[in-house]
Design a protein around this motif. Sequence first.
Motif, mmCIF file in Angstrom:
data_model
loop_
_atom_site.group_PDB
_atom_site.id
_atom_site.type_symbol
_atom_site.label_atom_id
_atom_site.label_comp_id
_atom_site.label_asym_id
_atom_site.label_seq_id
_atom_site.Cartn_x
_atom_site.Cartn_y
_atom_site.Cartn_z
ATOM 1 N N VAL A 1 0.843 -1.202 0.000
ATOM 2 C CA VAL A 1 0.000 0.000 0.000
ATOM 3 C C VAL A 1 0.873 1.245 0.000
ATOM 4 C CG1 VAL A 1 -1.744 1.299 1.277
ATOM 5 C CG2 VAL A 1 -1.871 -1.195 1.174
ATOM 6 N N LEU A 2 1.885 1.281 0.849
ATOM 7 C CA LEU A 2 2.828 2.392 0.905
ATOM 8 C C LEU A 2 4.188 1.881 0.457
ATOM 9 C CD1 LEU A 2 1.803 3.909 4.376
ATOM 10 C CD2 LEU A 2 0.920 4.486 2.099
ATOM 11 N N GLY B 1 -3.910 5.004 0.392
ATOM 12 C CA GLY B 1 -3.159 4.766 1.623
ATOM 13 C C GLY B 1 -3.171 5.926 2.595
ATOM 14 N N GLY C 1 1.354 4.720 -3.883
ATOM 15 C CA GLY C 1 2.113 4.321 -2.699
ATOM 16 C C GLY C 1 3.183 5.296 -2.269
ATOM 17 N N THR D 1 -4.151 4.701 6.114
ATOM 18 C CA THR D 1 -3.045 3.897 6.649
ATOM 19 C C THR D 1 -1.914 4.794 7.132
ATOM 20 O OG1 THR D 1 -3.556 2.012 5.222
ATOM 21 C CG2 THR D 1 -1.317 2.161 6.069
#
Length: 323
Positions: free
Chosen positions: A36-37, A59, A231, A62
């Motif tokens: 995601v990152l 993201g 990301g 997150t």
Amino acid sequence: MTTTHALSEAGGSPPPESDTVIHVRDLRMRYRSHDVLKGVEFTARRGEVLVLLGPNGAGKTTTIEILEGFRMRSAGDVTVLGTDPARGGEEWRARLGIVLQSWRDHGKWRVRELLAHLGSYYAPYSTALVRRPWDVDELLHSVGLTEQADKRVGSLSGGQRRRFDVAVGIVGRPELLFLDEPTAGLDPEARKEFHGLVRGLADENTTVLLTTHDLAEAEKLADRILILAGGRIVADGTAGELSRLASSEATVRWTRDGRPFEEATAEPTRFVRRLFEEHGEAIDDLEVRRASLEDTYLTMVRALEAESDSGEQAAHTFKEVPR
């Protein structure tokens, strides 16, 4: 009222500790086999308002949860108020404020008594420099809820409720405030008042990091805008800097003798000067327009999506902003 800060250099050495509130380098997050990152990097300084933009699933949540200490990262270096959020204790948490997108508990409590109750949890973390909690009556005045002090929370209007949510988030006098979609559902007048409240907090040296899908709101509020896509932070700068990055040209529109004209130019000032030298008072309805934040955002995200679809590396495409 708004002080525009210089563009940060993500991934470089952190600014002096007294001025650094957030420093993120090579932040990575993987869920099973999905990244995601993929190397998020940025800094935030004291008194800044940062707006984090990005498409759904980019993201943002997150990233925020990692900064708040509610989610463990897969890799990377993160410091928030000088502490790794993964190891932040109660004293560190007392320096943070969090305003969720939606919060509907305790509707039967009265506004003043609930704020006083919640504020009491911060009293043990008061210091000589920061007195905690905020005096309730001062806080009510600051958020514009003095007249609603004895009302039940459940009876507040939408705008009043959002102000109360902010009061809950700042009752402990946070040095860093997280706002998630802060004006969702507010009418234009309430939104305008809320913007004034956020800018007032920044003027008092509180750093504010907010997420929003309202690009006009981001343009009004932000000292700096971060765009998260693919990301990574793919753009980091003021609205004006990002606009110039996405397009070096401005559009000049005018009428002459009732007829409309339009010209794209990289030197709008010189073009307008020449226009008046040639046509003088015949020029009317002159407008010079650069790309809006919405134009810029869509241009960047679409370009990154196109590169991703074609299998090219999309990282840092728009990161180098001319100084």
